[in-house]
Design an enzyme around this catalytic site. Structure first.
Site, PDB file in Angstrom:
ATOM      1  N   LYS A 192       0.840  -1.208   0.000  1.00 11.13           N
ATOM      2  CA  LYS A 192       0.000   0.000   0.000  1.00 11.13           C
ATOM      3  C   LYS A 192       0.872   1.253   0.000  1.00 11.13           C
ATOM      4  O   LYS A 192       0.630   2.202  -0.761  1.00 11.13           O
ATOM      5  CB  LYS A 192      -0.929  -0.003   1.223  1.00 11.13           C
ATOM      6  CG  LYS A 192      -2.058  -1.018   1.128  1.00 11.13           C
ATOM      7  CD  LYS A 192      -2.790  -1.231   2.457  1.00 11.13           C
ATOM      8  CE  LYS A 192      -3.835  -2.339   2.313  1.00 11.13           C
ATOM      9  NZ  LYS A 192      -4.477  -2.696   3.603  1.00 11.13           N
ATOM     10  N   GLN A 239      -4.278  -1.209   9.729  1.00 10.88           N
ATOM     11  CA  GLN A 239      -4.328  -2.559   9.168  1.00 10.88           C
ATOM     12  C   GLN A 239      -4.986  -3.535  10.143  1.00 10.88           C
ATOM     13  O   GLN A 239      -4.694  -3.544  11.332  1.00 10.88           O
ATOM     14  CB  GLN A 239      -2.907  -3.015   8.803  1.00 10.88           C
ATOM     15  CG  GLN A 239      -2.826  -4.351   8.092  1.00 10.88           C
ATOM     16  CD  GLN A 239      -3.484  -4.364   6.714  1.00 10.88           C
ATOM     17  OE1 GLN A 239      -3.534  -3.354   6.017  1.00 10.88           O
ATOM     18  NE2 GLN A 239      -3.998  -5.510   6.320  1.00 10.88           N
ATOM     19  N   ASP A 288     -10.992   3.155   4.393  1.00 17.19           N
ATOM     20  CA  ASP A 288     -11.364   1.737   4.447  1.00 17.19           C
ATOM     21  C   ASP A 288     -12.887   1.553   4.422  1.00 17.19           C
ATOM     22  O   ASP A 288     -13.371   0.450   4.160  1.00 17.19           O
ATOM     23  CB  ASP A 288     -10.860   1.111   5.756  1.00 17.19           C
ATOM     24  CG  ASP A 288      -9.560   0.351   5.589  1.00 17.19           C
ATOM     25  OD1 ASP A 288      -9.335  -0.194   4.499  1.00 17.19           O
ATOM     26  OD2 ASP A 288      -8.797   0.295   6.570  1.00 17.19           O
TER      27      ASP A 288
HETATM   28  N1  GUN Z   1      -6.952  -6.420   6.377  1.00 20.02           N
HETATM   29  C1  GUN Z   1      -7.334  -7.142   5.290  1.00 20.02           C
HETATM   30  N2  GUN Z   1      -7.922  -6.342   4.381  1.00 20.02           N
HETATM   31  C2  GUN Z   1      -7.905  -5.087   4.907  1.00 20.02           C
HETATM   32  C3  GUN Z   1      -8.370  -3.825   4.420  1.00 20.02           C
HETATM   33  O1  GUN Z   1      -8.931  -3.674   3.344  1.00 20.02           O
HETATM   34  N3  GUN Z   1      -8.140  -2.771   5.259  1.00 20.02           N
HETATM   35  C4  GUN Z   1      -7.536  -2.902   6.459  1.00 20.02           C
HETATM   36  N4  GUN Z   1      -7.382  -1.802   7.213  1.00 20.02           N
HETATM   37  N5  GUN Z   1      -7.112  -4.047   6.936  1.00 20.02           N
HETATM   38  C5  GUN Z   1      -7.297  -5.141   6.152  1.00 20.02           C
END
Ligand code: GUN
Length: 292
Positions: free
Chosen positions: A51, A95, A118
């Protein structure tokens, strides 16, 4: 069988996002994304790294905060508060999953909903349920819908079965598929770990969205001839013959079902790249909205 190419569709989304970034740049605005990782789970670390790398590649202001596994709730809340107040940051992502001492729901509620790229904050969950376009939609399900649209797969009036009921994928996926308009208007069933005779349920589906988190869980028995399969799973399985000692497989046994499907996403190279592309797009949307 059509192999839906997530890398190609993600590149298209990134190109659209670049154009929007250039328009903001003309106004002196650089979208800023903060990605927070607590602890050292290897998969989470890999996601956060990609990311951060993608954001930097697009010329975003990218901030990666890596906090130790013993970070307290109060310390994490303080980091979120600081990012909420930082005008150079438009998108905040913590995350998931965090270590067990962290109350994730409370952290999500502490994020400014206008920076919640998110789409996990209750305000954004409600906006999705209410079909209010001013909210943020979780990146993975948003990416799945975009893949269906780009592959020319009709969803209106068709039977979609979502396997999995998580807040990150299953629930928002179901809401998006039932939403009015392009990529929606489906007849949606949500199946999960307590569903009786799962195969009988998924065999009814024109479109199966697999978001279970178990390697190769859906096989030939689960998929009817001519169905479309979107595989959200990214599972590491041991494979000593590879340099890393593991390889990635989906929630669907690709080799067992590919010949039966009208279309299917591979793992890797399907949904995964879309999640990151949609995150970048959401972050640019946040910068646009905060500067409207
Ligand atoms: N863990 C797995 N997928 C995601 C996501 O799209 N966002 C976040 N913050 N954590 C994740």
């Amino acid at each position: 069988m059509v192999r839906i190419d997530g890398i190609a569709v993600a590149a298209k989304v990134m190109e659209e996002t670049r154009i929007r970034i250039a328009a903001l740049a003309k106004r002196g605005i650089t979208p800023g994304l903060a990605v927070v990782l607590v602890g050292d789970d290897p998969a989470s670390r890999a996601y956060v790294r990609s990311k951060d790398r993608k954001a930097a590649e697009l010329g975003l202001h990218s901030v990666k905060k890596e906090l130790s596994a013993d970070t307290t709730q109060a310390e994490l809340l303080a980091v979120v508060a600081e990012l909420n107040a930082d005008p150079s940051i438009h998108g905040i992502l913590v995350q998931s999953p965090p270590p067990p001492q962290i109350d994730e729901a409370e952290i999500v509620k502490a994020i400014d909903p206008r920076k919640d790229v998110d789409g996990f904050h209750p305000v954004n969950v409600a906006k999705l349920a209410m079909e209010d376009p001013t909210g943020f939609v979780p990146c993975t399900p948003l990416g799945c819908i975009r893949l269906l649209i780009e592959a020319g797969i009709e969803t209106a009036g068709r039977k979609a079965v979502v396997v999995g009921r998580s807040m990150i994928v299953g629930k928002p996926m179901a809401l998006l598929l039932m939403k009015r308009g392009l990529g929606g208007d489906a007849t949606v069933t949500v199946a999960h770990s307590r569903t009786r005779d799962l195969a009988a349920v998924t065999r009814e589906a024109d479109i199966v969205i697999a978001a279970i988190g178990r390697p190769n869980f859906l096989g030939a028995d689960h998929i009817r001839e001519g169905a479309v399969v979107i595989d959200v799973g990214i599972n590491r399985i041991e494979d000593p013959s590879t340099p890393k000692g593991y390889r990635l497989v989906g929630d669907v046994d690709y080799d067992a079902v590919a010949d039966k499907c009208a279309a299917i996403t591979p793992v890797p190279g399907g949904v995964g790249p879309m999640t990151i592309a949609m995150l970048m797009s959401n972050c640019v949307s946040a910068a646009e909205r905060l500067n409207a």
